[in-house]
Design an enzyme around this catalytic site. Structure first.
Site: not given
Length: 545
Positions: A289, A383, A243, A126, A348
């Site tokens: 992100r 994160r 997100h 990811e 998110h």
């Protein structure tokens, strides 16, 4: 401890002293309860256990350096890089170092992680990971599968009692020691108090303080506010992760289009078909992100539309490889295999939370925090994908070990029955619904993907004004949690990770550290904001039925 007027109503006291009370039935709460067995544990959840947990909705998986060629050091470095300079390095090293052991635990509880024909775990990559290290279940079913396995294990554990349909609203204390909780029956007026030798807050995040979120309704910051009202130190509250690719189809919560889709080659495009991330970041669609979220936010703010194009990379395999995303798109009338998917940033994950140490202890005696509500320093300013479930199980296990070492226990437990047959139904009145709408509108407008001093002052002034209209503890807690985030964002005069200030767009060495606040400090900031020009204008234009 601050006492809100609505909490002065008499509460039913449950006989006896529960050994440990855990607020929240998500991954952190369940894992902690299982690790505490056979010590008596009571889990208190607002929704039916598991239903209101963000963990069950997690599509990516759990990050763990278990592949040949990968290492805990590499995982640590990726996490520190994503955290943008303010992670607690020792916390990160400890977390990544325990990942393999926690994966083994989950396998022992029956979690069906994807494996190849040789029986080895299948791993995916990811955004911002340097290696394939995300352990998944059927592509995007990890959260649901993990929760199902742990729920089954908990039901078969006699030392675990579950109280469903009660919303914890206040911590009880004697001096500086937490001695239990007060909870209100969902949809009713009945209050109960549950005494405890230890309280573990595993109550989840803050997504539903925002108008657009991927989180369940129960993620409304109540655990954060409860701890703050009890005097606990709050860490890094300004850092909210948005997100970038929630499906923009008018649903609340917004369905999530997993990061894994871009990991498999899906790309972001504008309405004209050109790639959105070209020229924005060298990593293109796999940029961190916050970078991707801002790019999409700006495209939409400029009047454009952002789409996720899965057609070439995944196409006809969407239904089998990403069934959750496929079903969500289908519900909105879109065929994810052949259509462009409209996306927008959505609240998110909360990187900040109740300040807690390597053992999950907070600054208040008798209180621990685990999962998203905790501010361990593991995530820093942003994160790393799929580190959230890892943090939940690592620190839930540590809390269980810490409590076991501190307090002797007996296996015998006697639990009182809770009678609710005479409870009176309670519904939010028009004013309470208006307060909730105001909170969500204010947070999205002023404390979202991009922030400014003027906007944050307006937000604090509106939230401070809204306090006088709160007649129920649950709504009051939402206001307090929102103030903690907005106030912390006002104090950080720089841009870093998930926190972006349009008036301070660069990182500053003066702020290359974690932030710590108390609710009393934020209250003073909010009162000052009411006297600012932006605050006065916002309150004057305030719409509340």
């Amino acid at each position: 401890m601050t006492t809100h007027a609505s909490l002065l109503a008499p509460a039913v006291a449950l006989n006896g002293v529960d050994d440990v009370v855990i607020v929240g039935g998500g991954l952190a709460g369940l894992f902690c309860a299982l690790k505490l067995a056979p010590r008596p544990v009571t889990i208190v959840t607002n929704a039916p256990i598991g239903d209101g947990a963000s963990s069950a909705w997690a599509q990516g998986g759990i990050a763990a350096a278990v592949a040949e060629g990968d290492s805990c050091d590499k995982h640590t470095q990726d996490t520190l890089a994503a955290g943008d300079g303010i992670c607690e390095a020792s916390i990160v090293r400890g977390m990544t170092g325990e990942a393999a052991e926690r994966i083994t635990d989950l396998l022992s509880y029956g979690v069906p992680f994807d494996k190849d024909l040789a029986g080895k775990l299948e791993l995916s990559r990811e955004a911002a990971h340097s290696e394939n290290r995300v352990v998944r279940v059927r592509g995007d079913m990890a959260g649901a599968a993990i929760m199902a396995a742990l729920l089954e294990a908990a039901r078969n554990t006699a030392s675990i009692r579950v109280i469903e349909g009660y919303s914890a609203c206040q911590l009880l204390s004697e001096g500086r020691y937490v001695t239990g909780i007060t909870a209100r029956r969902r949809g009713g007026t009945q209050m109960i108090t549950i005494p405890a030798k230890a309280v573990v807050l595993a109550s989840g995040g803050v997504g539903h303080l925002y108008g657009t979120t991927t989180n369940p309704n129960e993620a409304n910051g109540h655990g954060l506010a409860m701890a703050a009202r009890a005097g606990a130190l709050i860490a890094d509250a300004e850092f909210v992760q948005f997100h970038p690719t929630a499906l923009d189809v008018g649903l609340d919560p917004a369905p999530l289009a997993s990061e894994a889709l871009r990991g498999e080659g899906a790309v972001l495009v504008r309405a004209d078909g050109n790639r959105l991330m070209e020229g924005v970041d060298p990593l293109l669609d796999l940029a961190p992100r916050d970078v991707v979220a801002r790019a999409i936010h700006r495209e939409i703010a400029a009047g454009g539309t952002a789409f996720l194009d899965c057609r070439r990379a995944i196409g006809a395999d969407m239904e089998s490889r990403f069934p959750t995303v496929y079903a969500a798109a289908q519900k909105a009338g879109l065929d994810a295999a052949s259509a462009l998917l409209p996306v927008a940033p959505a609240a998110h994950y909360h990187m900040g939370g109740i300040m807690s140490d390597a053992s999950g202890r907070t600054s208040v005696d008798g209180l621990w925090a685990a999962g998203e509500v905790a501010g361990t320093g593991a995530h820093g300013a942003n994160r790393l994908a799929s580190n959230s479930l890892l943090e939940a199980v690592v620190f839930a296990a540590r809390i269980a070990e810490d409590i076991q070492g501190l307090m002797p226990h007996h296996r015998v437990h006697h639990w009182a029955e809770i009678s609710d047959h005479q409870d009176i139904a309670s519904k939010r009145n028009v004013r309470e619904r208006s307060v909730v709408a105001l909170i969500r509108r204010t947070m999205s407008q002023y404390v979202g993907v991009e922030r400014s001093e003027e906007g944050l002052q307006a937000a604090l002034a509106l939230l401070q004004e809204a306090e006088q209209y709160c007649r129920r503890d649950t709504i009051f807690n939402m206001v307090q949690a929102a103030k903690l985030i907005a106030g912390s964002a006002l104090l950080r005069k720089e841009s870093r990770g998930g926190h972006f200030r349009t008036d301070y767009q660069e990182k500053s060495q003066d702020y290359a550290k974690r932030s710590f606040v108390k609710l009393t400090q934020i209250d003073e900031l909010a009162k000052a904001a009411q006297e600012s020009a932006a605050g006065k204008a916002a309150v004057q234009a305030m719409e509340l039925s």
